[in-house]
Design an enzyme around this catalytic site. Structure first.
Site, short mmCIF file in Angstrom:
data_model
loop_
_atom_site.label_atom_id
_atom_site.label_comp_id
_atom_site.label_asym_id
_atom_site.label_seq_id
_atom_site.Cartn_x
_atom_site.Cartn_y
_atom_site.Cartn_z
N SER A 1 -26.84 40.75 7.47
CA SER A 1 -27.93 41.18 8.34
C SER A 1 -28.29 40.08 9.31
CB SER A 1 -29.13 41.52 7.46
OG SER A 1 -30.32 41.53 8.23
N TYR B 1 -35.49 39.47 0.40
CA TYR B 1 -34.38 40.35 0.78
C TYR B 1 -33.40 39.59 1.67
CZ TYR B 1 -31.88 43.21 4.11
OH TYR B 1 -30.89 43.69 4.94
N LYS C 1 -29.20 37.91 1.42
CA LYS C 1 -28.07 38.01 2.35
C LYS C 1 -27.52 36.61 2.65
CE LYS C 1 -28.22 42.40 2.53
NZ LYS C 1 -27.17 43.20 1.87
#
Ligand code: UFG
Length: 339
Positions: free
Chosen positions: A125, A151, A155
């Site tokens: 992302s 979150y 990544k």
């Protein structure tokens, strides 16, 4: 036909990728335990593609189940989507995010290495860029490694794991695609984004408000240092994003890169929240109720992709406009609400 394992294949980006894989001659096998999607997605995928799609409703964190269902299946490549993705929830439940997103990746990678898989694509992302300093168009080298949420940090860690695994000398071609903001739905209106509860993301909130599910949209902040005071993002049609995965598998097969390839998937163009609202109204002819509210904590001010590398390495550029994406998202919303 080459078999591609798609974890999270019933999810928003995964389901659109299954369609593009089939249309490009691949044979996807879906693993998805439907915790954030619905079994009906598989039936709709079968309607769109007119073929049956093998799927296994298992949790990728369950190693034994993964081994059992895939026993003796020769898989050419894996596209690993299965992960949690809500920024706010990750702040409240960080361990749940680290557990699922990091352990899930490790399990799937382990399976890949033990089963002679050749290619691996990871859903990364633009969150790995954090808040861009200075120039807002980010290229692949500018990743700060500091994301704004647990979150996002999963990544960053995921990318690091891939680097370390590749560095150890394994025979697996690895690509991490850094998605910008996927929006839209399949033109058939049969698959699209299905947010659980109140949506966090902008376009689903817009379409749900226009459909009458919410009284109004709140625009988070109007005093940012951008052209109109609202945040700027690079919104990309989910079908374009799906196509980038197919190009990604082709690229890995042709090039066998020596290290992990990190590639942005965005349009290269920034759009503000107010521009999104205006485009929605112009495209659909629907007036949207909205108001300004306070800034949302943790929001990046402005970011969009430098899209050179995806064009040069994958031969991929976005085909669809924001209008196309809004049109498809609205069509999807009307379908699921029977409007
Ligand atoms: N916004 C509003 N009102 C809303 C919802 C969103 O004004 O009700 C604004 C946000 O403040 C932001 C823009 O619309 O300025 C886009 O917000 P989204 O939540 O749709 O997207 P984000 O860019 O914040 O989040 C996305 C992904 C995350 C990812 C993050 C950072 O959804 O998975 O980018 O990369 F972590």
């Amino acid at each position: 036909m080459k078999k591609i394992l798609v974890t999270g294949g019933a999810g928003y980006i995964g389901s659109h990728t299954v369609v593009q894989l089939i249309q490009n001659g691949y044979n996807p096998i879906v693993v998805d335990d439907f915790r954030n999607s619905q079994p009906a997605v598989i039936q709709n995928l079968e309607k769109i593609t007119n073929q049956s799609i093998p799927f296994y409703a298992i949790d990728i964190c369950d190693k034994t189940a993964l081994n059992n269902v895939l026993k003796n299946t020769e898989i050419e490549g894996i596209i690993h989507f299965a992960a949690y993705k809500a920024v706010g929830e990750s702040v409240e439940k960080p361990l749940m995010y680290y557990h699922n997103n990091v352990e899930g990746l490790i399990n799937v990678l382990d399976w890949a290495l033990n089963n002679n898989v050749k290619h691996f694509i990871f859903s990364s992302s633009c969150t790995v860029y954090g808040e861009p300093q200075g120039i807002k168009e980010v290229s692949e080298e500018t990743a700060s490694g500091i994301a704004n949420s647990p979150y996002g940090q999963t990544k960053v860690i995921g990318e690091q794991i891939l680097n370390d695994v590749k560095h150890s000398g394994v025979d697996l071609n690895i690509l991490a695609l850094r998605y910008f903001n996927p929006i839209g739905a399949h033109a058939s209106g049969l698959i699209g984004e299905l947010p659980v509860g109140k949506p966090n993301n902008l376009l689903p909130f817009i379409t749900q408000t226009a459909a009458g599910l919410h009284k109004e949209l709140t625009v988070f902040g109007n005093d940012y240092p951008t052209s109109d005071g609202t945040c700027v993002r690079d919104y990309i049609h989910v079908v374009d994003l799906a196509e980038a995965h197919v190009k990604g598998i082709d690229f890995l097969a042709q090039n066998q890169p020596k290290s992990v390839e990190f590639i942005n998937v965005g349009t290269g163009k920034g759009t503000s929240v107010l521009e999104m609202i205006q485009t929605f109204e112009e495209t659909t002819g629907k007036k949207l109720n909205w108001k300004f509210g306070p800034r949302r904590e943790g929001d990046v001010v402005e970011i969009y992709a430098n899209a050179d590398k995806s064009r040069e390495k994958l031969g991929w550029i976005a085909q669809y406009s924001i209008k196309d994406a809004i049109n498809d998202a609205w069509n999807w919303e009307k379908n699921i609400r029977n409007i």
